[in-house]
Every structure is written in C-alpha cells, then in structure tokens.
Design a protein around this motif. Structure first.
Motif, short mmCIF file in Angstrom:
data_model
loop_
_atom_site.label_atom_id
_atom_site.label_comp_id
_atom_site.label_asym_id
_atom_site.label_seq_id
_atom_site.Cartn_x
_atom_site.Cartn_y
_atom_site.Cartn_z
N ASP A 255 1.20 -1.68 0.05
CA ASP A 255 0.42 -0.16 0.11
C ASP A 255 0.74 1.61 0.42
N ILE A 258 1.61 3.62 -2.95
CA ILE A 258 0.26 5.39 -3.29
C ILE A 258 1.07 6.38 -3.29
N LEU A 288 -5.23 3.28 -3.06
CA LEU A 288 -3.81 2.40 -4.07
C LEU A 288 -4.18 2.15 -5.91
N LYS A 291 -5.07 4.87 -7.80
CA LYS A 291 -3.72 5.44 -8.44
C LYS A 291 -3.68 4.73 -9.35
#
Length: 349
Positions: A255, A258, A288, A291
């Motif tokens: 994670d 990100i 995430l 993104k």
C-alpha cells in the motif's frame, strides 16, 4: 583522471502498441528466444544469478507470442542499442568517487560494495547461485552472527527464502543481528569468504565490508511469508521495542506504492503481468487502486475493474505473495534509479 565530455542522454525510445503491455523481463525472454540457443547462452553468461532466474522463468512461461510482438521487441532493442554509448570506464576509484559524489557517502556505501565486493568475492558470491534450502543446510550449524552476515550479502528475496528454512527462534535472532550490523572488518569477511570458498574449492579476494543494518533486515522481513513476518516482528517488538519500531519504519509494503509518483507507477506497471496485478489488488486500499487505474489507459482500467468485480475469492496468502512479487520488481526499479520509493508502512492485511 581528465574530465570527459559526454553527450546528453538520448530521449527514451518510444514503445509500440505491440509491446506496451509486455514487461521488461518478458521482453528480454522473447529477445533471447529469438536469438537462438547459442547466442542466448553467451548473453546469459554475463548476467547475475537473480537475472538468470528471472529471465529463465519468463522464457519458460511464455505462451502465444505473436510475430508482431517478436518483431516489435527486436526493433525496440535495436533502437535502444543505437542510443547507447560505447564508452567504458573500468577504474575502481572512478566508480567509487562517481557514486559517492552522486549519492553521498552513506547511500553510496552499499551500492559500491555490491559492485566491487560482489565482483571480487568468490565463496560468498557462489551462494547466490544456490537454492535457498541448500544455503540453509550449509550454514545451519553456524553461529547466528555468521548466518546474519551471510544473509546480509544475499539479495533480500533470496535471504528471505533462506531465513524461512530456519526455526522460529533462529529467524528472530538472525533478523535482530542483521539490523544491528554496523559494518564488518574486511579481514573477518575475507576469512568467511575463504571458508566458504574452500567448500567450493578455489581462492578469494574480498575488499570491503559494508553489509547489514536496519534497512537490510527490513528488506528481508518485507519478503518473508506474511504469517512468518508477523510472528518475527512480534517477537522482535517483545525483545527490543526500539529496534522493532525502527524496522517497521523502514519496511515498505504494497500500500506504500501510493506514495510513488505517476511516472513511477507507469514504469512499474510495464514490468508487472496483468494476472499478477489483478491478484495483488484484491488486498489493496481503495486509494492505491484508484492511483493504479489513473495511470492506465481508460480501456485497460475499465477491464481491470471488471475483472476485479468478477474475480472469485482468493487466498490471503496468494494475494500477499503477488504483492510481495510486485514489491520485488519495485525495489529492482528503485535500485536502478528508474522509480523512487518512499515512506514506511503498516503490515499486510
């Protein structure tokens, strides 16, 4: 050494649609298959053990490569080659000074050792070509400090696999020793190298010793199986809270991607297979995921979203495994200076 005038780097070679979704390792595999057995073997001789393993696995798993893709890979390779310079610089002092000036003394130390120490070390270097179980058997009866030094020399993913072969108590002890390493005397490292070399037969010549430390320990922890990693961290926190916190601060988990900029995410996505990404995103935070979608083409993002919604339930261990494989790719790209990683993080879900 006199100053050398070097032309500015050429602009990156554009990729065709035929290979835009093919990762770098897969492209290398296609190229080697296209070259034929003899020429491919000559190229493999110049690769390190991890590179040979990655490319070999990619070659074994290639299916349904089209003629267009094969030709596109060859064209891209030739175009890239044409942008490279034939300039060669072989001086150890030049390499050391250049890296130190570019990265600073602290950051350059580990990189220099990986280049110069790894090149001249024979006994330790041969371990990189062995499977994790064999390495574990070779060092199982050694003092935990020796095991820590050996694992510090290996690549983090290989070290994690070796560490998994040991009992729980030994794993915790070794990780704490790796984190506490603050350099090794060259004479001591040379002695260890010579002991290993005698088992393989030959000689050795070790020059430097900047191995270990919290960062190395954190990288190995990152690549352990999720359940094993959690147990080791729990025991370290019980034994030394400050060290445990420092390790957590240096760990980079899925994670945390990100925090990578958009260009870095795009570079990473080119190196990751779509099936692997699909499985890894099953356990990712929504931020995430967004993104990732933002840095894909609209069509690819929509397809991935549909696949995520339609995907059958997956084992948490499989999801974590895919995430850690992608993290290995991210670290390789970061080590090559192609992307920038940052931030610590929490443990896996």
């Amino acid at each position: 050494m006199p100053d050398k005038k070097i032309k500015p780097a050429a602009a990156p070679v554009e990729e065709s649609d035929a290979i835009a979704k093919i990762g770098g390792v897969q492209r290398s595999a296609i190229l080697l298959l296209a070259l034929g057995e003899k020429d491919a073997a000559e190229l493999l001789k110049h690769m390190g053990p991890k590179e040979v393993q990655d490319v070999g696995m990619a070659m074994a798993s290639l299916t349904n490569v089209t003629t267009d893709q094969m030709e596109a890979v060859m064209r891209h390779f030739v175009s890239t080659l044409e942008t490279q310079t034939a300039l060669g610089l072989g001086s150890d002092d030049y390499i050391r000074n250049m890296l130190t000036n570019a990265l600073g003394e602290d950051k350059a130390g580990g990189v220099i050792d990986r280049i110069l120490l790894g090149r001249n070390s024979k006994g330790l270097e041969q371990l990189k070509w062995m499977d994790p179980r064999s390495i574990a058997e070779l060092i199982r009866l050694e003092h935990p400090q020796i095991i820590a030094i050996v694992l510090s020399f290996l690549d983090a993913d290989q070290a994690a696999q070796v560490l998994s072969q040991f009992q729980e108590k030994v794993r915790t002890d070794v990780i704490m020793r790796i984190a506490s390493l603050d350099g090794i005397q060259p004479a001591a490292l040379q002695e260890l190298d010579e002991i290993l070399e005698k088992q393989f037969s030959g000689a050795s010549n070790v020059k430097s010793s900047n191995l270990g430390g919290v960062k190395t320990a954190a990288e190995i922890l990152n690549l352990l199986d999720g359940a094993v990693e959690s147990k080791v961290m729990e025991q370290i926190m019980d034994a030394d809270t400050d060290l445990g916190q420092e390790l957590q601060d240096n760990m980079f988990v899925f994670d945390n991607l990100i925090d990578v900029d958009d260009r870095g995410i795009q570079t990473l996505l080119r190196e990751v297979a779509s099936e692997q990404l699909l499985l890894a995103l099953r356990g990712a935070e929504e931020g995430l995921k967004d993104k990732i979608f933002k840095n894909m083409s609209k069509r690819a993002a929509e397809m991935l979203k549909d696949d995520l919604e339609a995907a059958a339930p997956a084992k948490l261990s499989d999801v974590e495994g895919s995430q850690k494989e992608i993290l290995q790719v991210a670290r390789r790209l970061a080590d090559a200076g192609e992307i920038m990683l940052g931030g610590g993080g929490e443990e896996f879900l």
